[in-house]
Design a protein around this motif. Structure first.
Motif, short mmCIF file in Angstrom:
data_model
loop_
_atom_site.label_atom_id
_atom_site.label_comp_id
_atom_site.label_asym_id
_atom_site.label_seq_id
_atom_site.Cartn_x
_atom_site.Cartn_y
_atom_site.Cartn_z
N GLU A 49 0.83 -1.21 0.00
CA GLU A 49 0.00 0.00 0.00
C GLU A 49 0.86 1.26 0.00
O GLU A 49 0.53 2.23 -0.68
N ILE A 50 1.95 1.24 0.74
CA ILE A 50 2.85 2.41 0.75
C ILE A 50 3.46 2.62 -0.64
O ILE A 50 3.49 3.74 -1.15
N ILE A 51 3.91 1.54 -1.25
CA ILE A 51 4.56 1.64 -2.56
C ILE A 51 3.59 2.13 -3.63
O ILE A 51 3.89 3.08 -4.36
N VAL A 52 2.41 1.49 -3.74
CA VAL A 52 1.49 1.90 -4.80
C VAL A 52 0.88 3.27 -4.51
O VAL A 52 0.61 4.04 -5.44
N GLY A 53 0.71 3.62 -3.24
CA GLY A 53 0.24 4.96 -2.91
C GLY A 53 1.26 6.01 -3.35
O GLY A 53 0.89 7.03 -3.94
N ALA A 54 2.53 5.74 -3.09
CA ALA A 54 3.59 6.67 -3.49
C ALA A 54 3.68 6.78 -5.01
O ALA A 54 3.87 7.88 -5.55
N THR A 55 3.54 5.66 -5.71
CA THR A 55 3.63 5.72 -7.17
C THR A 55 2.46 6.51 -7.76
O THR A 55 2.63 7.21 -8.75
N LEU A 56 1.29 6.40 -7.13
CA LEU A 56 0.16 7.21 -7.61
C LEU A 56 0.42 8.69 -7.37
O LEU A 56 0.15 9.52 -8.24
N ILE A 57 0.92 9.03 -6.20
CA ILE A 57 1.19 10.43 -5.89
C ILE A 57 2.21 11.01 -6.87
O ILE A 57 2.05 12.11 -7.38
N VAL A 58 3.27 10.25 -7.12
CA VAL A 58 4.34 10.71 -8.00
C VAL A 58 3.90 10.70 -9.47
O VAL A 58 4.38 11.48 -10.28
N GLY A 59 2.99 9.80 -9.81
CA GLY A 59 2.53 9.70 -11.19
C GLY A 59 3.28 8.65 -11.97
O GLY A 59 3.36 8.71 -13.20
N LEU A 60 3.81 7.67 -11.28
CA LEU A 60 4.59 6.61 -11.91
C LEU A 60 3.73 5.36 -12.04
O LEU A 60 3.17 4.89 -11.05
N LEU A 61 3.58 4.86 -13.25
CA LEU A 61 2.79 3.65 -13.50
C LEU A 61 1.38 3.76 -12.90
O LEU A 61 0.93 2.89 -12.14
N VAL A 62 0.69 4.81 -13.24
CA VAL A 62 -0.61 5.12 -12.64
C VAL A 62 -1.63 4.01 -12.88
O VAL A 62 -2.29 3.56 -11.95
N LYS A 63 -1.76 3.57 -14.12
CA LYS A 63 -2.77 2.54 -14.41
C LYS A 63 -2.46 1.24 -13.67
O LYS A 63 -3.35 0.62 -13.08
N SER A 64 -1.21 0.81 -13.70
CA SER A 64 -0.83 -0.42 -13.00
C SER A 64 -1.02 -0.29 -11.50
O SER A 64 -1.52 -1.21 -10.85
N SER A 65 -0.62 0.83 -10.95
CA SER A 65 -0.78 1.06 -9.51
C SER A 65 -2.25 1.08 -9.12
O SER A 65 -2.64 0.54 -8.09
N ALA A 66 -3.08 1.69 -9.96
CA ALA A 66 -4.51 1.75 -9.68
C ALA A 66 -5.14 0.36 -9.73
O ALA A 66 -6.04 0.06 -8.95
N ILE A 67 -4.65 -0.49 -10.61
CA ILE A 67 -5.15 -1.88 -10.67
C ILE A 67 -4.79 -2.61 -9.39
O ILE A 67 -5.62 -3.32 -8.81
N VAL A 68 -3.56 -2.43 -8.91
CA VAL A 68 -3.14 -3.07 -7.66
C VAL A 68 -4.00 -2.57 -6.50
O VAL A 68 -4.46 -3.35 -5.66
N VAL A 69 -4.25 -1.26 -6.46
CA VAL A 69 -5.10 -0.69 -5.41
C VAL A 69 -6.51 -1.28 -5.49
O VAL A 69 -7.09 -1.66 -4.47
#
Length: 115
Positions: A49-69
């Motif tokens: 959750e920390i990793i994908v939350g951070a990637t969403l905030i930064v804008g890195l791999l947004v679609k993939s991170s959103a799928i994981v979330v």
């Protein structure tokens, strides 16, 4: 609402939830044990959750991170034991799930490093 703001909100929500799990390990372990989920998965979930939350905030791999979330939220909704007064828990998770699905489909075009 702008997808940029949506991903910042969702990323912050998920990262904060992960930080709470990681910093209060005894409470997180107890919650996972009560739900019949192995404790190590609770600790791993907090880190994810920390990793994908951070990637969403930064804008890195947004679609993939959103799928994981979205997957994490679906699992949480399905596995969390229902208790009286828990309606507010689901009222929080369902909009977050819808937001994650939206971001996984649309992405975030503003300040997005990689979709």
């Amino acid at each position: 609402m702008d997808p940029f703001l949506l991903r910042i909100l969702l990323g912050g929500f998920i990262a904060l939830h992960g930080i709470i799990k990681v910093t209060d390990i005894s409470q997180a372990n107890q919650t996972f044990e009560e739900a019949g989920i192995p404790v190590f998965l609770g600790n791993l979930t907090g880190i994810i959750e920390i990793i994908v939350g951070a990637t969403l905030i930064v804008g890195l791999l947004v679609k993939s991170s959103a799928i994981v979330v979205a997957l994490l939220l679906i699992i949480s909704i399905l596995l969390a034991p229902y208790q009286e007064g828990m309606i507010s828990y689901y009222e929080l998770l369902l909009p977050a799930l819808l937001l994650a699905v939206l971001l996984s489909v649309r992405g975030s075009r503003k300040l997005n490093l990689v979709t």
